[in-house]
Scaffold this active site. Structure first.
Site, PDB file in Angstrom:
ATOM      1  N   LYS A  22       0.856  -1.182   0.000  1.00  0.00           N
ATOM      2  CA  LYS A  22       0.000   0.000   0.000  1.00  0.00           C
ATOM      3  C   LYS A  22       0.896   1.236   0.000  1.00  0.00           C
ATOM      4  O   LYS A  22       1.554   1.531   0.991  1.00  0.00           O
ATOM      5  CB  LYS A  22      -0.895   0.032   1.245  1.00  0.00           C
ATOM      6  CG  LYS A  22      -1.937   1.113   1.136  1.00  0.00           C
ATOM      7  CD  LYS A  22      -2.327   1.723   2.451  1.00  0.00           C
ATOM      8  CE  LYS A  22      -1.474   2.866   2.856  1.00  0.00           C
ATOM      9  NZ  LYS A  22      -1.418   4.034   1.974  1.00  0.00           N
ATOM     10  N   GLU A  62      10.603   1.499   9.834  1.00  0.00           N
ATOM     11  CA  GLU A  62      11.527   2.580   9.457  1.00  0.00           C
ATOM     12  C   GLU A  62      10.777   3.881   9.716  1.00  0.00           C
ATOM     13  O   GLU A  62       9.924   4.281   8.919  1.00  0.00           O
ATOM     14  CB  GLU A  62      11.907   2.461   7.974  1.00  0.00           C
ATOM     15  CG  GLU A  62      12.696   1.210   7.642  1.00  0.00           C
ATOM     16  CD  GLU A  62      14.135   1.258   8.139  1.00  0.00           C
ATOM     17  OE1 GLU A  62      14.608   2.332   8.574  1.00  0.00           O
ATOM     18  OE2 GLU A  62      14.796   0.201   8.112  1.00  0.00           O
ATOM     19  N   CYS A  89      13.955  11.492   6.239  1.00  0.00           N
ATOM     20  CA  CYS A  89      14.068  11.013   7.615  1.00  0.00           C
ATOM     21  C   CYS A  89      15.481  11.203   8.152  1.00  0.00           C
ATOM     22  O   CYS A  89      15.688  11.210   9.367  1.00  0.00           O
ATOM     23  CB  CYS A  89      13.658   9.546   7.688  1.00  0.00           C
ATOM     24  SG  CYS A  89      14.494   8.561   6.449  1.00  0.00           S
ATOM     25  N   GLU A 102      10.261  16.474  14.740  1.00  0.00           N
ATOM     26  CA  GLU A 102      10.758  16.346  13.363  1.00  0.00           C
ATOM     27  C   GLU A 102      10.144  17.479  12.530  1.00  0.00           C
ATOM     28  O   GLU A 102       8.938  17.706  12.571  1.00  0.00           O
ATOM     29  CB  GLU A 102      10.322  14.977  12.819  1.00  0.00           C
ATOM     30  CG  GLU A 102      10.924  14.624  11.484  1.00  0.00           C
ATOM     31  CD  GLU A 102      10.501  13.234  10.990  1.00  0.00           C
ATOM     32  OE1 GLU A 102       9.380  12.784  11.310  1.00  0.00           O
ATOM     33  OE2 GLU A 102      11.299  12.614  10.267  1.00  0.00           O
TER      34      GLU A 102
HETATM   35  P1  NAP Z   1       2.749   8.521   7.587  1.00  0.00           P
HETATM   36  O1  NAP Z   1       1.721   9.556   7.690  1.00  0.00           O
HETATM   37  O2  NAP Z   1       3.057   7.690   8.780  1.00  0.00           O
HETATM   38  O3  NAP Z   1       2.320   7.579   6.357  1.00  0.00           O
HETATM   39  C1  NAP Z   1       3.143   6.522   5.902  1.00  0.00           C
HETATM   40  C2  NAP Z   1       2.257   5.477   5.252  1.00  0.00           C
HETATM   41  O4  NAP Z   1       1.389   4.935   6.232  1.00  0.00           O
HETATM   42  C3  NAP Z   1       1.349   6.022   4.149  1.00  0.00           C
HETATM   43  O5  NAP Z   1       1.211   5.045   3.141  1.00  0.00           O
HETATM   44  C4  NAP Z   1       0.041   6.235   4.891  1.00  0.00           C
HETATM   45  O6  NAP Z   1      -1.088   6.229   4.050  1.00  0.00           O
HETATM   46  C5  NAP Z   1       0.057   5.013   5.767  1.00  0.00           C
HETATM   47  N1  NAP Z   1      -0.865   5.077   6.905  1.00  0.00           N
HETATM   48  C6  NAP Z   1      -1.208   6.154   7.654  1.00  0.00           C
HETATM   49  N2  NAP Z   1      -2.104   5.786   8.612  1.00  0.00           N
HETATM   50  C7  NAP Z   1      -2.309   4.451   8.453  1.00  0.00           C
HETATM   51  C8  NAP Z   1      -3.131   3.473   9.104  1.00  0.00           C
HETATM   52  N3  NAP Z   1      -3.897   3.776  10.151  1.00  0.00           N
HETATM   53  N4  NAP Z   1      -3.118   2.192   8.639  1.00  0.00           N
HETATM   54  C9  NAP Z   1      -2.346   1.862   7.600  1.00  0.00           C
HETATM   55  N5  NAP Z   1      -1.552   2.731   6.934  1.00  0.00           N
HETATM   56  C10 NAP Z   1      -1.520   4.005   7.363  1.00  0.00           C
HETATM   57  O7  NAP Z   1       4.159   9.118   7.113  1.00  0.00           O
HETATM   58  P2  NAP Z   1       4.437  10.079   5.870  1.00  0.00           P
HETATM   59  O8  NAP Z   1       4.022  11.460   6.230  1.00  0.00           O
HETATM   60  O9  NAP Z   1       3.919   9.484   4.618  1.00  0.00           O
HETATM   61  O10 NAP Z   1       6.033   9.989   5.790  1.00  0.00           O
HETATM   62  C11 NAP Z   1       6.876  10.808   6.509  1.00  0.00           C
HETATM   63  C12 NAP Z   1       7.460  10.066   7.706  1.00  0.00           C
HETATM   64  O11 NAP Z   1       8.160   8.912   7.240  1.00  0.00           O
HETATM   65  C13 NAP Z   1       8.496  10.884   8.442  1.00  0.00           C
HETATM   66  O12 NAP Z   1       8.312  10.753   9.839  1.00  0.00           O
HETATM   67  C14 NAP Z   1       9.818  10.274   7.990  1.00  0.00           C
HETATM   68  O13 NAP Z   1      10.881  10.459   8.890  1.00  0.00           O
HETATM   69  C15 NAP Z   1       9.447   8.844   7.825  1.00  0.00           C
HETATM   70  N6  NAP Z   1      10.367   8.159   6.906  1.00  0.00           N
HETATM   71  C16 NAP Z   1      11.234   7.265   7.446  1.00  0.00           C
HETATM   72  C17 NAP Z   1      12.138   6.630   6.628  1.00  0.00           C
HETATM   73  C18 NAP Z   1      13.100   5.645   7.208  1.00  0.00           C
HETATM   74  O14 NAP Z   1      13.708   4.913   6.436  1.00  0.00           O
HETATM   75  N7  NAP Z   1      13.268   5.569   8.515  1.00  0.00           N
HETATM   76  C19 NAP Z   1      12.156   6.881   5.251  1.00  0.00           C
HETATM   77  C20 NAP Z   1      11.244   7.788   4.735  1.00  0.00           C
HETATM   78  C21 NAP Z   1      10.343   8.419   5.586  1.00  0.00           C
HETATM   79  P3  NAP Z   1      -1.696   7.640   3.511  1.00  0.00           P
HETATM   80  O15 NAP Z   1      -0.640   8.193   2.617  1.00  0.00           O
HETATM   81  O16 NAP Z   1      -2.918   7.254   2.788  1.00  0.00           O
HETATM   82  O17 NAP Z   1      -1.927   8.477   4.731  1.00  0.00           O
END
Ligand code: NAP
Length: 495
Positions: free
Chosen positions: A182, A258, A292, A393
C-alpha cells in the site's frame, strides 16, 4: 493513459491484484495533484477492504509456487526489473517530479538508488545460506535452514516514492515471500510505474500486489488483522508506526519499522567551517528537508560559529525554490498544506522564543509559486531546548543552529532525543571522530559524510526511529525465518 511524462499513469485502474490491473469495485478514484502547481497528474483507484482481501488471497496463493522457485529464477526477475527501471529512468524521474515535487536531478538520483535495491537483492537471493551446528550427541546432526516468512504487507511513504518500494519489494521477492503493497496516497502513480515494470519483468501473478487507496485506516486494518499476512514492513511516521506495530501483535507478525528521525549534526572547531556548511546545506535541503535523515539540529562549536553560520547563510541564499522541472531549481515544494502549516508553526514558535531568522522564514508565493506549498530555505540561529524544532521532526527546509562549548556537551545534547536514525559529525581529529561516532546513539553516523546510505549497507534506526534494517545483507534477513532441523543418525545402518 499515456502522458507527456512518457510512462503510463493509468486512468483509475491502479490496483494490481493477481497479475491484472483493476479499478476499485465501486469505481471510486482519488485525484493526484502536482504539489508545485496543484494541477492534476492523474487518478488512482480508491481500494477498500474487499479489494485488499483479494490482494492478500492472491499473495497467499502465490506464496507456495514462488517460494519453491529457485533463487536463480527469482534473481532473474529482479535483474530484468532492474534493466527496465534503468531503461525508463528518465521517464520515472519526470513522473516523480510531477507527483512528489522534488527537482529532476534529485528524482534521477532516487531512481538510481531504487534500481540498486533490485540488483543488490537479485544477488542476495543466491546467498541465503543455512548452516550446520556441531551436536553434543554422536547420533545427531543439527542443521539450520532459512525460509521465507510468507505473505508480507508493505506500507510506504511519499517522500521517496520509488526507492522505499524497491527497498521492501526486492528483498521480499528475493527471499521467496509474496507481498501486498500500500503506497502513500500522495504518490500512488510512482508505485504503479514500479509494478508495471515488475509485471513486465516476468513476475508470476499474485507474487506482488498493489493496493492504492485514500483510506489507509480500513485497508491497513485488513492487512494487519489477516492471519495469512506474516510480516509487516512499514516506513512512515513514528506515531503511525506505533499504532500499526501494536495491532500487528495480535497475530504475532514479524515487524520492520523505518520511522521518523531528528538527526543531529555536530560541527567541531577543528573542522573546516566552509566545507561543513556546504555539507549541511546539501543534506538539510535535500528533498526540501522532507527526509528522515535530514539534520534537525545543527550543533556548532562556538569558536567557529560565525564562520560556519556565514557560510551556511551564503549557500542558502543561492538555493532556488520552484517547480522541480524548472531549470535551475534546487528546492521543490512541501508535499501538502499540513506540511506547510507544521513548518510555519515551528519557525514562528522558535522566533517567538528568541531564535534569529538569518535567511528565509516564511512561505514563498511570488514568481508563480502561490499555487504550490513553497517555504523559503531558512536558517535559524540561537535555537535551544525550549523550542519545538529542537524536539519535533520538522520535515521542511529549516536549518536550526545550536551553539555548544565542549565535545561532551555536544554528544549529550545530540543524544537528547527519543529518535535514533541518522547523525553526523564534522571533525578533522581522528580521535574525536572515533569517540563521537561510538558515543552517538543512532543507527547511522556520517563522519564528514552527508550520504552514509547505499543499497549494500544496512539502513535503520534505534529508539523511536524503529526496528530492523533495510538494505545490505541484513535487509533480506527481515524476510526469512530460521528453522532448526535435528536429525537422529543411528550409529550403524544395521543396528
Ligand atoms: P505517515 O503519515 O506515517 O504515512 C506513511 C504510510 O502509512 C502512508 O502510506 C500512509 O497512508 C500510511 N498510513 C497512515 N495511517 C495508516 C493506518 N492507520 N493504517 C495503515 N496505513 C496508514 O508518514 P508520511 O508522512 O507518509 O512519511 C513521513 C514520515 O516517514 C516521516 O516521519 C519520515 O521520517 C518517515 N520516513 C522514514 C524513513 C526511514 O527509512 N526511517 C524513510 C522515509 C520516511 P496515507 O498516505 O494514505 O496516509
Amino acid at each position: 493513459m499515456e502522458t507527456s511524462i512518457g510512462v503510463s499513469v493509468r486512468d483509475g485502474d491502479t490496483l494490481f491484484i493477481d497479475g491484472k490491473w483493476h479499478a476499485a469495485d465501486d469505481g471510486r478514484t482519488f485525484a493526484v495533484a502536482d504539489p508545485a502547481t496543484g494541477t492534476p497528474v492523474g487518478r488512482a483507484a480508491d481500494a477498500g477492504p474487499a479489494e485488499t482481501d483479494r490482494a492478500i488471497a492472491a499473495a497467499a496463493a502465490a506464496f507456495g509456487p514462488w517460494s519453491r522457485e529457485t533463487a536463480y529464477r527469482r534473481a532473474d526477475v529482479l535483474w530484468r526489473a532492474h534493466a527496465l527501471m534503468t531503461e525508463r529512468a528518465e521517464d520515472l524521474a519526470a513522473l516523480m517530479t510531477r507527483e512528489q515535487g522534488k527537482p529532476l536531478k534529485a528524482a534521477r538520483n532516487e531512481v538510481r538508488y531504487a534500481a540498486d535495491f533490485l540488483s543488490w537483492f537479485a544477488e542476495e537471493a543466491k546467498r541465503v545460506y543455512g548452516g550446520s551446528v556441531p551436536s553434543g550427541r554422536a547420533d545427531q546432526r543439527l542443521s539450520i535452514l532459512r525460509q521465507p516468512v510468507g505473505v508480507v504487507a508493505g506500507i510506504t511513504p511519499w517522500n521517496y516514492p520509488i526507492s522505499m518500494i524497491t527497498r521492501k519489494v526486492a528483498p521480499a521477492l528475493a527471499a521467496g515471500c509474496t507481498i501486498v503493497l500500500k503506497p502513500a496516497e500522495q504518490t500512488p502513480l510512482c508505485a504503479v510505474a514500479v509494478f508495471e515494470l515488475l509485471a513486465e519483468a516476468g513476475l508470476p501473478p499474485g507474487a506482488a500486489n498493489l493496493v492504492t487507496t485514500s483510506r489507509p485506516g480500513p485497508v491497513g486494518e485488513r492487512l494487519l488483522d489477516a492471519p495469512a499476512v506474516r510480516k509487516l514492513t512499514f516506513t512512515g511516521s513514528t506515531d503511525v508506526g506505533k499504532e500499526l506495530a501494536a495491532r500487528a501483535a495480535a497475530t504475532m507478525k514479524r515487524v520492520s519499522m523505518e520511522l521518523g528521525g531528528h538527526a543531529p549534526m555536530i560541527v567541531m572547531d577543528d573542522a573546516d567551517p566552509v566545507h561543513a556548511a556546504k555539507g549541511a546545506a546539501l543534506v538539510k535541503f535535500l528533498n526540501t528537508g522532507q527526509a528522515c535523515i535530514s539534520p534537525n539540529r545543527i550543533f556548532v562549536h562556538r569558536p567557529i560559529l560565525d564562520a560556519f553560520t556565514d557560510a551556511l547563510v551564503s549557500r542558502v541564499g543561492a538555493l532556488v525554490a520552484g517547480p522541480g522541472d524548472r531549470p535551475g531549481v534546487t528546492v521543490g515544494p512541501l508535499v501538502d498544506d499540513a506540511a506547510l502549516a507544521k513548518v510555519t508553526a515551528q519557525v514562528e514558535d522558535a522566533v517567538a522564543k528568541g531564535a534569529r531568522p538569518l535567511a528565509g522564514g516564511e512561505r514563498l508565493t511570488g514568481d508563480g509559486l502561490a499555487a504550490g506549498r513553497f517555504f523559503a530555505p531558512t536558517v535559524l540561529a540561537d535555537v535551544d531546548e525550549s523550542m519545538r524544532i529542537y524536539r519535533e521532526e520538522t520535515f521542511g527546509p529549516v536549518a536550526a543552529i545550536v551553539p555548544f562549548d565542549t565535545e561532551d556537551e555536544a554528544v549529550r545534547r545530540a543524544n537528547d532525543t527519543e529518535y535514533g536514525l541518522a547523525s553526523y559529525v564534522y571533525t578533522n581529529d581522528m580521535g574525536r571522530a572515533v569517540r563521537v561516532s561510538e558515543a552517538l546513539r543512532f543507527g547511522i553516523v556520517g563522519v564528514n559524510d552527508i550520504n552514509p546510505t547505499a543499497a549494500a549497507a544496512p539502513f535503520g534506526g534505534v529508539g523511536m526511529s524503529g526496528l530492523g534494517r533495510e538494505g545490505g545483507p541484513q535487509g533480506i534477513d527481515e524476510y526469512l525465518d530460521v528453522k532448526l532441523v535435528g536429525l537422529a543418525v543411528p550409529r550403524s545402518g544395521r543396528d
